[in-house]
Scaffold this motif. Structure first.
Motif, PDB file in Angstrom:
ATOM      1  N   LEU A  91     -10.867 -77.503  84.947  1.00 34.59           N
ATOM      2  CA  LEU A  91     -10.276 -77.485  86.295  1.00 34.59           C
ATOM      3  C   LEU A  91      -9.441 -78.732  86.577  1.00 34.59           C
ATOM      4  N   GLU A  92      -9.073 -79.468  85.542  1.00 34.17           N
ATOM      5  CA  GLU A  92      -8.322 -80.718  85.715  1.00 34.17           C
ATOM      6  C   GLU A  92      -6.993 -80.464  86.418  1.00 34.17           C
ATOM      7  N   GLY A  93      -6.742 -81.227  87.461  1.00 31.15           N
ATOM      8  CA  GLY A  93      -5.486 -81.104  88.202  1.00 31.15           C
ATOM      9  C   GLY A  93      -5.493 -80.032  89.272  1.00 31.15           C
ATOM     10  N   VAL A  94      -6.601 -79.302  89.409  1.00 29.91           N
ATOM     11  CA  VAL A  94      -6.681 -78.233  90.416  1.00 29.91           C
ATOM     12  C   VAL A  94      -7.173 -78.810  91.740  1.00 29.91           C
ATOM     13  N   VAL A  95      -6.433 -78.563  92.795  1.00 33.83           N
ATOM     14  CA  VAL A  95      -6.799 -79.040  94.140  1.00 33.83           C
ATOM     15  C   VAL A  95      -6.899 -77.829  95.060  1.00 33.83           C
ATOM     16  N   GLU A  96      -7.997 -77.729  95.796  1.00 31.32           N
ATOM     17  CA  GLU A  96      -8.186 -76.578  96.662  1.00 31.32           C
ATOM     18  C   GLU A  96      -8.676 -77.018  98.041  1.00 31.32           C
ATOM     19  N   PHE A  97      -8.067 -76.466  99.067  1.00 32.68           N
ATOM     20  CA  PHE A  97      -8.509 -76.665 100.447  1.00 32.68           C
ATOM     21  C   PHE A  97      -9.224 -75.391 100.899  1.00 32.68           C
ATOM     22  N   LYS A  98     -10.468 -75.531 101.339  1.00 35.17           N
ATOM     23  CA  LYS A  98     -11.247 -74.381 101.797  1.00 35.17           C
ATOM     24  C   LYS A  98     -11.580 -74.521 103.274  1.00 35.17           C
ATOM     25  N   ASN A  99     -10.875 -73.757 104.096  1.00 36.41           N
ATOM     26  CA  ASN A  99     -11.144 -73.726 105.546  1.00 36.41           C
ATOM     27  C   ASN A  99     -11.244 -75.130 106.139  1.00 36.41           C
ATOM     28  N   VAL A 100     -10.259 -75.958 105.843  1.00 43.24           N
ATOM     29  CA  VAL A 100     -10.287 -77.366 106.247  1.00 43.24           C
ATOM     30  C   VAL A 100      -9.748 -77.547 107.659  1.00 43.24           C
ATOM     31  N   SER A 101     -10.525 -78.252 108.467  1.00 48.43           N
ATOM     32  CA  SER A 101     -10.086 -78.669 109.803  1.00 48.43           C
ATOM     33  C   SER A 101     -10.340 -80.162 109.926  1.00 48.43           C
ATOM     34  N   ILE A 145      -7.279 -74.711 107.369  1.00 50.19           N
ATOM     35  CA  ILE A 145      -6.258 -74.611 106.324  1.00 50.19           C
ATOM     36  C   ILE A 145      -6.922 -74.264 104.995  1.00 50.19           C
ATOM     37  N   SER A 146      -6.383 -73.266 104.289  1.00 52.74           N
ATOM     38  CA  SER A 146      -6.890 -72.880 102.970  1.00 52.74           C
ATOM     39  C   SER A 146      -5.726 -72.600 102.034  1.00 52.74           C
ATOM     40  N   PHE A 147      -5.736 -73.201 100.865  1.00 55.48           N
ATOM     41  CA  PHE A 147      -4.773 -72.903  99.801  1.00 55.48           C
ATOM     42  C   PHE A 147      -5.281 -73.547  98.520  1.00 55.48           C
ATOM     43  N   LYS A 148      -4.672 -73.177  97.393  1.00 54.21           N
ATOM     44  CA  LYS A 148      -5.070 -73.711  96.095  1.00 54.21           C
ATOM     45  C   LYS A 148      -3.838 -74.110  95.307  1.00 54.21           C
ATOM     46  N   ALA A 149      -3.890 -75.314  94.708  1.00 54.94           N
ATOM     47  CA  ALA A 149      -2.800 -75.809  93.861  1.00 54.94           C
ATOM     48  C   ALA A 149      -3.330 -75.936  92.436  1.00 54.94           C
ATOM     49  N   ASN A 150      -2.736 -75.191  91.523  1.00 54.12           N
ATOM     50  CA  ASN A 150      -3.171 -75.241  90.131  1.00 54.12           C
ATOM     51  C   ASN A 150      -2.457 -76.358  89.376  1.00 54.12           C
ATOM     52  N   LYS A 151      -3.007 -76.675  88.205  1.00 54.55           N
ATOM     53  CA  LYS A 151      -2.446 -77.748  87.385  1.00 54.55           C
ATOM     54  C   LYS A 151      -0.985 -77.454  87.057  1.00 54.55           C
ATOM     55  N   GLY A 152      -0.127 -78.461  87.246  1.00 54.79           N
ATOM     56  CA  GLY A 152       1.294 -78.318  86.928  1.00 54.79           C
ATOM     57  C   GLY A 152       2.128 -77.750  88.051  1.00 54.79           C
ATOM     58  N   GLU A 153       1.504 -77.298  89.134  1.00 47.17           N
ATOM     59  CA  GLU A 153       2.252 -76.718  90.243  1.00 47.17           C
ATOM     60  C   GLU A 153       2.756 -77.807  91.188  1.00 47.17           C
ATOM     61  N   THR A 154       3.845 -77.473  91.867  1.00 49.13           N
ATOM     62  CA  THR A 154       4.366 -78.338  92.927  1.00 49.13           C
ATOM     63  C   THR A 154       4.172 -77.624  94.255  1.00 49.13           C
ATOM     64  N   VAL A 155       3.406 -78.260  95.137  1.00 53.60           N
ATOM     65  CA  VAL A 155       3.125 -77.688  96.449  1.00 53.60           C
ATOM     66  C   VAL A 155       3.767 -78.578  97.509  1.00 53.60           C
ATOM     67  N   ALA A 156       4.592 -77.954  98.354  1.00 56.67           N
ATOM     68  CA  ALA A 156       5.295 -78.711  99.386  1.00 56.67           C
ATOM     69  C   ALA A 156       4.759 -78.341 100.765  1.00 56.67           C
ATOM     70  N   PHE A 157       4.909 -79.284 101.696  1.00 57.99           N
ATOM     71  CA  PHE A 157       4.473 -79.068 103.079  1.00 57.99           C
ATOM     72  C   PHE A 157       5.661 -79.366 103.987  1.00 57.99           C
ATOM     73  N   ILE A 158       5.885 -78.470 104.914  1.00 55.69           N
ATOM     74  CA  ILE A 158       6.992 -78.665 105.850  1.00 55.69           C
ATOM     75  C   ILE A 158       6.554 -78.166 107.221  1.00 55.69           C
ATOM     76  N   GLY A 159       7.176 -78.715 108.230  1.00 59.65           N
ATOM     77  CA  GLY A 159       6.844 -78.341 109.602  1.00 59.65           C
ATOM     78  C   GLY A 159       7.447 -79.353 110.558  1.00 59.65           C
ATOM     79  N   SER A 160       7.329 -79.086 111.817  1.00 59.82           N
ATOM     80  CA  SER A 160       7.888 -79.990 112.818  1.00 59.82           C
ATOM     81  C   SER A 160       7.101 -81.285 112.867  1.00 59.82           C
ATOM     82  N   THR A 161       7.677 -82.297 113.513  1.00 57.23           N
ATOM     83  CA  THR A 161       6.995 -83.579 113.666  1.00 57.23           C
ATOM     84  C   THR A 161       5.686 -83.400 114.433  1.00 57.23           C
ATOM     85  N   GLY A 162       4.602 -83.983 113.881  1.00 58.95           N
ATOM     86  CA  GLY A 162       3.304 -83.875 114.522  1.00 58.95           C
ATOM     87  C   GLY A 162       2.543 -82.616 114.180  1.00 58.95           C
TER      88      GLY A 162
END
Length: 587
Positions: free
Chosen positions: A335-345, A359-376
């Motif tokens: 599971l090296e490099g795997v990052v997972e958010f499980k129902n995070v508040s 918030i829930s999502f999973k990032a596998n090894k070698g993937e690029t995960v981006a976050f975007i949204g308004s300020t705040g």
């Protein structure tokens, strides 16, 4: 203040015991002087006395004085050593504890207050320790011993001394009642002055650009004047003690001789010599008693502020660390490099509602995960949960299949290359800044540093610097541009070769060409690493494997660029504000 004692080590306790022995010796020698003086007085008054006998008594007095001087030197040396060692230990503990603070705990104390507590407050307590070893132990011993020696020397003389001591004690306690609250005020005002000074230094460009020098000068003068007036009140109040002690000492001597003269005048010839000797001895011992209380006055002047400082230091040392170190050091290779958010508040301690919701999502090894949204919308807060700058209030953040709360901080940090939005540079060379910190493989070598700078698109400007990779970077990186600082900050993370990269709006300080070239080189170098990118530009994240769209702390869409254009209204609005109609049509 007593809680501070636990910061002394075994060597300190040995030196305190050693100095205590020499303090006893010093007091004994000091109190022998009046005895020899009384003997000399008797010899002078006795017919047929030899000069040789007087000189012998005088030599004893000289020997006692020299012995007392040597004892005082030894005690002073021990006190200085204990005080310095104590200050060193205390500063290290405060610094180490501060490093364990999360962002919320640092905000609770404020940066300026933490600096004051680790410098000014430690100095106040250290001074009290040094003075206390020399005075606080000696003064009571001296007072009690001297009183015991004069207890049978004359009732009238004892009454005079008791009155003098009462006046001194009354003055001391009156001052403590009125002045003590001001000492706490001084430390608060010192924090405030440090904060304003720090703000002025950090924001000097903004202050000049907005022509706000007069306004900031007024703020500084107000804080400075308030601190000065408080200091003046304390110093004026404490200045009473000097004249008061002189008045009492002089008054006691005068009263003893006046009463002594009256008693001698009314005594017969046989009693006159004894009364005269008692008067001389009692005068000397009475001065020793008053001197003991005078020494205690010095402690009472220092103690209130030291007590306040000790309380402020203990507030730091007693603070319960919220980010506790876990126990897991090794994680699964599968599971090296795997990052997972499980129902995070997540909710800040003083906030009324969560800033991140489920918030829930999973990032596998070698993937690029981006976050975007308004300020705040919670983008930076979300990724700050991975390195545990904060801990999730609900749900789990998993790295390599392990909850980050269960991992040792060292093991977790070794997996992460973190690049903050505001680049941080430390005073030193380019090499030192890039090799900052260690990894599981030790410090990066020069070849790794050079390659990391090349990938971060910093080779061109670094090799134009006077000493290239050994060129000096000033504190905060004020001698290089914002874009250059950001590239060196990125190179620092690349040199660690981590499993996980976190780019917290890192590319905003770069121009579009440098941004594109850097991401292209980064993709080739980090194809086996998991990458998280917080960005405002669509162009920076459009090639990401997964884009998480946040709106008011909630996840309103996850997918690729093209998928989100069709399924997520918030993402489509962001894209419309940055891309032309032709570009959107092509997408």
């Amino acid at each position: 203040m007593l809680k501070m004692i636990k910061n002394l080590n075994k060597k300190d306790y040995s030196l305190i015991l050693f100095s205590f022995i020499f303090i006893i010796a010093q007091v004994w020698l000091d109190l022998k002087l009046p005895d020899f003086m009384a003997e000399i007085t008797k010899l002078v008054q006795t017919p047929g006395s030899q000069m040789r006998d007087i000189l012998i008594q005088g030599s004893y007095m000289l020997a006692c004085a020299l012995g007392s001087l040597f004892s005082a030197f030894v005690v002073g040396y021990c006190a200085a050593h204990v005080g310095s060692s104590f200050g060193k230990t205390l500063r290290k503990k405060i610094f180490d504890k501060t490093l364990d603070f999360n962002m919320e705990e640092i905000k609770k104390f404020s940066t300026s207050s933490l600096i004051t507590r680790n410098t000014n407050d430690v100095t106040q307590v250290q001074t009290f320790i040094i003075m206390g070893m020399q005075v606080l132990i000696k003064a009571p011993i001296m007072a009690v011993w001297a009183i015991s020696k004069i207890a049978n020397k004359g009732f009238e003389f004892s009454i005079i001394t008791a009155i003098g001591v009462s006046v001194v004690l009354f003055t001391i306690f009156s001052l403590i009642i009125f002045v003590f609250p001001k000492f706490k005020r001084i430390q608060i005002l010192t924090d405030n002055l440090n904060r304003i000074t720090r703000e002025n230094l950090n924001g000097i460009r903004v202050i000049r650009a907005f022509n706000a020098e007069d306004f900031q000068t007024g703020r500084f003068e107000k804080a400075n004047l308030e601190l000065t007036n408080t200091h003046l009140f304390i110093q004026k109040s404490m200045s009473i003690m000097g004249p008061m002690m002189t008045l009492v000492m002089t008054g006691i001597s005068l009263a003893i001789y006046w009463v002594g003269a009256y008693l001698i005048n009314g005594a017969d010839m046989m009693e006159k010599l004894e009364l005269f000797g008692n008067m001389v001895v009692f005068s000397s011992y009475a001065i020793q008693v008053i001197m003991s209380f005078m020494m205690l006055v010095l402690i009472f002047v220092i103690y209130p502020r030291a007590s306040v400082s000790a309380k402020r230091i203990n507030e730091i040392l007693d603070t319960d660390i919220q980010i506790k170190d876990g126990e897991t050091k090794q994680t699964s290779k599968d599971l090296e490099g795997v990052v997972e958010f499980k129902n995070v508040s997540f909710q800040y301690p003083d906030a009324e509602e969560p800033i991140i919701h489920n918030i829930s999502f999973k990032a596998n090894k070698g993937e690029t995960v981006a976050f975007i949204g308004s300020t705040g919308s919670g983008k930076s807060t979300l990724i700050n949960l991975i390195p545990r700058f904060y801990d999730a209030t609900e749900g789990e953040v998993l790295v390599d299949g392990i909850n980050v709360k269960d991992m040792t901080l060292e093991a977790l940090y070794n997996k992460i290359g973190y690049i903050p939005q505001k680049a941080v540079m430390f005073k030193g060379t380019v090499n030192n800044n890039i090799s900052f910190g260690t990894t599981s493989n030790g410090k990066p070598n020069h070849a790794t540093i050079k390659k990391a700078i090349e990938i971060a698109q910093g080779k061109e400007f670094v090799e134009k610097m006077s000493k290239k990779y050994n060129s000096e970077i000033s504190q905060g990186g004020t001698n290089i541009s914002g874009g250059q600082k950001q590239r060196l900050s990125i190179a620092r993370a690349i040199a660690r070769n981590p499993e996980i990269y976190i780019f917290d709006d890192t590319f905003s300080a770069l121009d579009y060409k440098t941004d594109f070239e850097l991401r292209k080189a980064l993709k080739q170098h980090t194809n086996n690493s998991t990458i998280f990118i917080v960005a405002q530009r669509i162009g920076t994240i459009k090639e990401s494997d997964k884009i998480v769209v946040l709106d008011e702390g909630k996840c309103v869409g996850i997918g690729t660029h093209s998928e989100l254009l069709n399924t997520c209204e918030v993402y489509r609005q962001i894209a419309s504000s940055q891309l032309s109609k032709e570009e959107l049509a092509n997408e």
